[in-house]
Design an enzyme around this catalytic site. Structure first.
Site, PDB file in Angstrom:
ATOM      1  N   ARG A   1       5.930  10.579  -5.309  1.00 27.78           N
ATOM      2  CA  ARG A   1       5.934   9.412  -6.366  1.00 27.78           C
ATOM      3  C   ARG A   1       4.274   8.959  -6.496  1.00 27.78           C
ATOM      4  O   ARG A   1       3.682   8.788  -5.336  1.00 27.78           O
ATOM      5  CB  ARG A   1       6.684   8.474  -6.033  1.00 27.78           C
TER       6      ARG A   1
ATOM      7  N   HIS B   1       3.799   6.050   3.375  1.00 28.50           N
ATOM      8  CA  HIS B   1       2.515   5.167   2.940  1.00 28.50           C
ATOM      9  C   HIS B   1       1.443   5.496   3.910  1.00 28.50           C
ATOM     10  O   HIS B   1       1.675   5.149   5.142  1.00 28.50           O
ATOM     11  CB  HIS B   1       2.940   3.682   2.944  1.00 28.50           C
TER      12      HIS B   1
ATOM     13  N   ARG C   1      -1.056  10.037  -2.177  1.00 27.54           N
ATOM     14  CA  ARG C   1      -0.796   9.590  -0.757  1.00 27.54           C
ATOM     15  C   ARG C   1      -0.360  10.484   0.254  1.00 27.54           C
ATOM     16  O   ARG C   1      -0.612  10.444   1.602  1.00 27.54           O
ATOM     17  CB  ARG C   1       0.664   8.608  -0.942  1.00 27.54           C
TER      18      ARG C   1
ATOM     19  N   HIS D   1       7.931   5.433   3.386  1.00 29.59           N
ATOM     20  CA  HIS D   1       7.765   4.072   2.478  1.00 29.59           C
ATOM     21  C   HIS D   1       8.630   4.167   1.179  1.00 29.59           C
ATOM     22  O   HIS D   1       8.939   3.286   0.591  1.00 29.59           O
ATOM     23  CB  HIS D   1       6.141   4.188   1.965  1.00 29.59           C
TER      24      HIS D   1
END
Length: 529
Positions: free
Chosen positions: A382, A239, A286, A347
């Protein structure tokens, strides 16, 4: 409790969004036992700030959501799985609303926010604490159900398979699990016709992680030891914006802060640096944002960078991020007036136990859902807010499959109880602490956001040494919760490093200096035990 939770129809390991969704669906017909490693709400679900992605806005389409997911996943996703999950989203949200999740409304409609990587506003949320509201609603419903037994403080040790039958069998059937009861310090056997792993990810293999303390890859490690294939473990999502604070270890600053206008600033130069790295700037996926921050930190010798939303109207900031605003105020940071110091942190585990669209693993009687699994949804990275969604859609899919096959699932044979006749109490707790710290540090340094073959080889060498030490220790001493976690942490680290060494390209979250280009064909990494 109406039934003996040790001999149940279906055993679910994990009490987050995936596990409880499956439990609630199955409890209509069957007796279900749910094991939680700590408290029932201690998993990752409760920490999910962002929300749940679903196509609900006029003008948005399933095709758009599928496309955004595939783009974020760098082409490694399985399109049929992505379509299956995306199409299941609106119904999943309807069911959560029926369970009493108080989603934010915009007049008559659900209020939607936008996050990096999404082409439309499609995140339903409860302020900036969606996961907490979802977790509470699921626990409330599960507690109220007479067919569900919820057992906290049970640390799963190993799956009970054909190898543990009174009459040894090599068929690989899974009949349940051996679990360590924290209250009694004893290992208990739980048997069932079907077992669902909903144990979450392996984030705690890293020094900086937003994952709760229990995310030690237990389900992935147990499934691997029992004979399941494990896939795509090199894709660890970092993250980009975790609060940098030496006291508060894993406070996440949600993506939505960037989605609503927050800028990333280099504290030394005062420059907003994202536009130099990607035309999408703060709204890039991300992995790109995390690598950009990592590059700034390394280049300027920084401890952190600044995330600044103080140029927006203070009432707007407080209204959108009430929980984050309050938490930061307690730490002496007013986000309406000051920048927030942030660093990337591990994350999300994109890889995991390989499953099909019904949540089935390679072993008969064993299912896996949520972050523990690799379903083909996330690919190499993701997309924001697709993770809770996966839990609901696959939790239900596994439940449906078990119900449909019930007549063909044999009842468990006689299983041997846990044997600890040859072990003594541990004499060296410090060994566990030392090894735990060592793993998390070398994984952060050598298998982090940017990798190289040399770094990965160093990590592999350390893992080989530690594996011998931990195996020896495990063989001689009575199990404790810490020892179980250390063993699984090490196994997860080994799977991550092995997978990373196999991938001779950079794709999505796996970025290596030795192979910076992306190969023309996207291929999953599949490890066979």
């Amino acid at each position: 409790m109406s039934h003996d939770p040790h001999q149940t129809d279906i055993l679910i390991i994990g009490s987050g969004a995936a596990g409880l969704t499956a439990a609630l669906h199955l409890a209509e017909r069957f007796r279900v036992t749910v094991l939680a490693k700590g408290a029932l709400n201690e998993g990752s679900t409760a920490w999910a700030q962002g929300g749940i992605a679903a196509v609900l806005e006029p003008g948005d389409t399933f095709e758009n959501h599928v496309e955004d997911t595939m783009v974020a996943g760098a082409g490694l996703n399985d399109r049929a799985t992505v379509e299956f999950v995306v199409e299941g989203a609106p119904a999943a949200i309807e069911r959560l609303a029926a369970l009493g999740v108080p989603f934010n409304m915009d007049g008559e409609a659900l209020h939607l926010t936008r996050e990096g990587g999404h082409s439309h506003r499609r995140i339903v949320h409860v302020d900036d604490a969606t996961g907490w509201a979802v977790q509470e609603a699921l626990i409330r419903a599960a507690r109220a159900h007479p067919n569900i037994a919820l057992l906290p403080d049970m640390v799963a040790v190993d799956l009970a398979t054909g190898r543990h039958e009174q009459r040894y069998s090599g068929a690989g059937n899974v009949w349940g699990v051996y679990a360590f009861n924290r209250a009694t310090d004893c290992v208990e056997l739980f048997t069932a016709r079907a077992t669902i792993l909903a144990t979450g990810g392996a984030g705690r293999t890293y020094l900086f992680s937003t994952a709760p303390r229990g995310a030690t890859g237990d389900g992935i490690a147990m499934a691997w030891r029992a004979g399941c294939r494990v896939s795509n473990m090199e894709f660890m999502q970092f993250h980009p914006t975790c609060l940098y604070n030496l006291e508060v270890k894993n406070f996440l600053i949600t993506e939505a802060v960037r989605g609503e206008g927050g800028k990333l600033i280099n504290p030394t130069t005062g420059k907003n640096f994202m536009p130099y790295y990607d035309p999408r700037a703060e709204l890039a996926p991300r992995d790109i944002v995390a690598r950009a921050i990592d590059a700034e930190v390394k280049r300027f010798g920084l401890d952190y960078v600044h995330l600044d939303i103080s140029h927006m109207d203070p009432a707007f900031v407080r209204g959108h991020f009430p929980n984050i605003h309050e938490k930061l105020l307690g730490l002496g940071i007013d986000m309406t007036r000051q920048p927030i110091p942030v660093v990337p942190a591990q994350h999300y585990t994109c890889g995991g136990v390989l499953i099909d669209r019904d949540g089935r693993t390679d072993l008969p009687g064993l299912y896996a859902v949520g972050e523990v699994s690799q379903s083909g949804l996330h690919g190499a990275n993701r997309l924001a807010s697709n993770s809770l969604l996966e839990c609901f859609v696959f939790g239900e899919a596994a439940a449906r499959d078990i119900a449909a096959r019930w007549a063909d699932l044999p009842p468990p044979p006689a299983i041997r109880p846990w044997d600890e006749s040859r072990v003594t109490d541990s004499d060296e707790e410090v060994v566990i602490k030392q090894n735990w710290t060592e793993i998390r540090r070398f994984m952060w340094n050598y298998v982090g956001i940017v990798r190289s073959t040399k770094r990965l080889e160093r990590a592999r060498h350390r893992i080989a040494m530690l594996t011998e030490e931990v195996a020896d220790y495990y063989g001689h001493f009575r199990v404790t919760a810490d020892l179980i976690e250390l063993r699984n942490l090490l196994q997860s680290a080994d799977l991550i490093v092995r997978s990373a060494l196999r991938r001779k390209e950079s794709r999505g979250l796996h970025y290596t200096l030795d192979y910076p280009a992306t190969a023309p064909e996207a291929v999953d990494t599949i490890l066979v035990p």
